[in-house]
Write an enzyme that holds these catalytic residues in place. Sequence first.
Site, PDB file in Angstrom:
ATOM      1  N   TYR A   1     115.816  46.339  27.584  1.00 38.89           N
ATOM      2  CA  TYR A   1     114.740  45.932  29.185  1.00 38.89           C
ATOM      3  C   TYR A   1     114.429  47.138  29.900  1.00 38.89           C
ATOM      4  O   TYR A   1     115.948  48.171  30.432  1.00 38.89           O
ATOM      5  CB  TYR A   1     115.469  44.976  29.626  1.00 38.89           C
TER       6      TYR A   1
ATOM      7  N   THR B   1     100.255  21.564  28.807  1.00 40.74           N
ATOM      8  CA  THR B   1      98.853  21.529  28.864  1.00 40.74           C
ATOM      9  C   THR B   1      98.313  21.021  29.944  1.00 40.74           C
ATOM     10  O   THR B   1      99.204  20.250  30.235  1.00 40.74           O
ATOM     11  CB  THR B   1      97.842  20.446  27.367  1.00 40.74           C
ATOM     12  N   PRO B   2      96.729  20.990  30.579  1.00 39.44           N
ATOM     13  CA  PRO B   2      97.054  19.871  31.683  1.00 39.44           C
ATOM     14  C   PRO B   2      97.535  18.319  31.877  1.00 39.44           C
ATOM     15  O   PRO B   2      97.529  18.421  32.793  1.00 39.44           O
ATOM     16  CB  PRO B   2      95.393  20.527  31.735  1.00 39.44           C
TER      17      PRO B   2
ATOM     18  N   PRO C   1     113.085  29.858  29.307  1.00 41.06           N
ATOM     19  CA  PRO C   1     113.245  27.615  29.394  1.00 41.06           C
ATOM     20  C   PRO C   1     112.462  27.205  30.291  1.00 41.06           C
ATOM     21  O   PRO C   1     112.563  26.142  30.103  1.00 41.06           O
ATOM     22  CB  PRO C   1     114.362  27.877  30.805  1.00 41.06           C
TER      23      PRO C   1
END
Length: 290
Positions: A65, A217-218, A212
Site C-alpha cells: 500500500y 446485481t440490481p 467484505p
Amino acid sequence: MTSRTPADDGPARTFSIGGEFVVPRIGFGAMRLPAGPPAERDGAIAVARRAVALGVGLIDTAHLYGWGANEELLAEALHPYPDGLLVTTKVGVVRTEGPEGWAHDAGPSSLRVQVERGLRRLRTERIGLLQLHRVDPKVPVAEQVGALHELRLEGKIGHIGLSEVTVEQLAEARRTAEIASVQNRYNLMDRGYEPVLEACEAAGIAFLPWRPVAAATPGRAAELAAVAAELGATTPQLLLAWLLARSPVLVPIPGTASLAHLAQNVAAAGFRLSRAQLDRLEALAAPAEA
C-alpha cells in the site's frame, strides 16, 4: 432440543487472535488512506485516529500500500500505539519496473529484509501480526513460513498470518508454524473461499475478509436494501453484520477514507439479524438458476 443459530443471542463481539490480541470484530483496512498531498494526508491521519477512538482494535496495512507510505502514515498517526491496538502488515510482494509494477518475493533472505524495513516504518520492535501477502510460487511454502517463524522466535514478529491461500496451502503452512490468521477475499456475494473459512473455524484461526462489502446485481441489491431498511441500517452495514453472524472467526476489515463511513462501519457491530433475515440473505447468495 434446538440447535443454536447465529441469530439466537447475537454474534460474539470480540475475537482473540493468536491467543494474545482480543479485538472487536470490526477492524479497519487502511489501504484507502491517502499518504499525500498534505491536505489529504491530514484527513487520513484524522480517520486513523478516529478509528482507534471508536474502539477499533485491529488496523490492517501492507508494504504494497504505497510501497511503505501507508505504514509510515499509520505510524505518524498512531505511534506510540495505544495498549490493545494491533497494527498488522503484510510482506512478500515487492515493487518492480515491469508492466504489473510488482512481483512475488518471499524467499527467506528477502522476507527478513522486508520485515526489518517494516519495523522501521511502523516505528516498532515487534509486529504483532505479520502476514504473508501472497504465497510465492517460486519458493516452497515451508521455506516462506519457516523464515517468518525464525523471525517470530527472534521476537520481531508476534504471530504469523497468510493471505489469499487455499486449504492445502494453509495446511502446509501449519505444518511449519502456528498460523494465527488468514486474509482472503470473502463477502456475501463472493464465497469462493468458503472451504478456507471452514478450515479456519475448525482451527480457531482468525479470518480477515478483504473486500467484505461488494456490489450486487440490481435485483439482489433491491432485496439487500429491503432487509437493511428493516434493520434501520445501510446496505454496507447489513453486509458487515452478515459476516459477523456467518462465523465467529470472521473479523471484517472494511476500509474508507471518510469519517462518516468509518462510523457507520463500526456501528455495524450493533445490528442483529433474525433467522428469517439470514435465510433471505443466504437465498440471495445462492447461484442464480440458468
